[in-house]
Design an enzyme around this catalytic site. Structure first.
Site, mmCIF file in Angstrom:
data_model
loop_
_atom_site.group_PDB
_atom_site.id
_atom_site.type_symbol
_atom_site.label_atom_id
_atom_site.label_comp_id
_atom_site.label_asym_id
_atom_site.label_seq_id
_atom_site.Cartn_x
_atom_site.Cartn_y
_atom_site.Cartn_z
ATOM 1 C CD GLU A 1 -7.565 5.238 -4.428
ATOM 2 O OE1 GLU A 1 -8.464 6.005 -4.013
ATOM 3 O OE2 GLU A 1 -6.861 4.544 -3.673
ATOM 4 C CG ASP B 1 -3.287 6.670 -3.549
ATOM 5 O OD1 ASP B 1 -4.315 6.032 -3.794
ATOM 6 O OD2 ASP B 1 -2.623 6.530 -2.507
ATOM 7 C CG HIS C 1 -3.730 9.255 -0.071
ATOM 8 N ND1 HIS C 1 -4.430 10.130 0.743
ATOM 9 C CD2 HIS C 1 -4.534 8.183 -0.255
ATOM 10 C CE1 HIS C 1 -5.610 9.599 1.041
ATOM 11 N NE2 HIS C 1 -5.695 8.418 0.456
ATOM 12 C CD GLU D 1 -2.720 2.073 -3.262
ATOM 13 O OE1 GLU D 1 -3.694 2.850 -3.369
ATOM 14 O OE2 GLU D 1 -1.734 2.322 -2.518
ATOM 15 C CG HIS E 1 -1.863 1.073 1.363
ATOM 16 N ND1 HIS E 1 -1.883 1.952 2.422
ATOM 17 C CD2 HIS E 1 -2.888 1.452 0.547
ATOM 18 C CE1 HIS E 1 -2.878 2.809 2.268
ATOM 19 N NE2 HIS E 1 -3.499 2.530 1.139
#
Length: 299
Positions: free
Chosen positions: A126, A45, A58, A43, A16
């Site tokens: 994301e 963002d 993020h 992962e 993450h």
């Protein structure tokens, strides 16, 4: 049992924002550590800079994870390069993980790190909304990927398997026009009005209005998953605990599950028990060790 067979017998582990338990999230160090930890995927963002570079951050604002302030979208990439994105974590970065000035990553720079992993690895992107660029964010990210050699039909780029995620149903529907449904993940979580107000510093009226919009988005996200429009379901671990009947229905419908953010031993065990396919965690080495111990004990 081969490495591939062992991985198939357990949930895949995604780091993450990189190994963000060890180093500042989204930094070069965090992703290099994730690769070293053996994470099956990472992962990230994505936000766009003023000059349309896809950067790994993020928050829409710089305040929490840098020594800068204000919206990411107001800065050029060169301006962001002048900021410190790692010191706030308080973790010393090993020399081999790069200087402090190299910790901010663009999407192409992350792709290079993953291409150098020397093995198959997943990348879960994301798309962060609301964005001042609206759905141009998705278009720009896809444009960047295509320029690097990404194949939309397979959603692969060399050794990297790419998937896309968003809480925004509009984002998900837009992605589905260009990306196979198996590579699109609808994220979902319960809306907490008080948390939204506190996190964003909003008053009762503005916070309530935003919460209503987010609740409408949650309802549409749940419909998308009910109707099997995406191949991936991305509930938060709290949602998994609180909506067991819905989770079971989606699992039975053939959705592939990617659950976030799973750090505790109890939550890892719950995901295993439910048959969750992918776990997103801040601590990939710790979770992989727990899963490996569980796999060995069942041989």
């Amino acid at each position: 049992m081969t490495t591939d067979e062992s991985a198939a017998a357990r949930p895949l582990v995604y780091a993450h924002r990189g190994s963000s338990g060890a180093f500042a999230e989204h930094t070069r160090a965090a992703y290099l550590q994730a690769i070293a930890d053996g994470a099956d995927g990472v992962e990230c963002d994505i936000h766009l800079t003023r000059d349309q570079h896809a950067v790994l951050l993020h928050d829409a604002n710089l305040d929490r994870t840098s020594d800068g302030t204000g919206p990411v979208a107001d800065r050029t990439l060169n301006e962001l390069r002048q900021l410190d994105f790692s010191s706030w974590k308080g973790a010393r970065i090993p020399d081999e993980y790069g200087a402090r000035s190299t910790q901010l990553l663009t999407l192409p720079e992350l792709l290079v790190l993953l291409q150098c992993a020397g093995r198959e690895i997943g990348l879960a992107i994301e798309l962060k909304h609301p964005s001042p660029f609206q759905l141009k964010l998705e278009d720009r990210v896809l444009e960047v990927l295509r320029s690097q050699g990404w194949d939309p039909a397979t959603s692969r780029l060399g050794n990297i398997t790419v998937s896309f995620m968003s809480f925004s149903p509009d984002s998900v529907k837009h992605l589905l026009k260009s990306v196979p449904s198996a590579a699109v993940c609808q994220l979902v979580d319960d809306v907490n009005v008080l948390e939204i107000r506190e996190e964003l510093g909003l008053g009762a009226i503005t916070g309530g209005a935003l919460a209503n919009l987010m609740k409408a988005a949650q309802t549409e996200a749940e419909r998308i998953l009910d109707d099997c429009e995406t191949g991936l379901a991305g509930p938060g671990i709290d949602y998994v605990r609180g909506h067991s009947r819905t989770i079971r229905r989606w699992l039975n419908s053939g959705r592939r599950f990617r659950v976030w953010t799973v750090d505790s031993e109890n939550d890892v065990a719950l995901c295993q028990e439910l048959g969750i396919h992918e776990i997103t965690t801040n601590r990939p080495a710790q979770v992989l060790a727990q899963l490996s111990a569980g796999t060995q004990s069942h041989r």
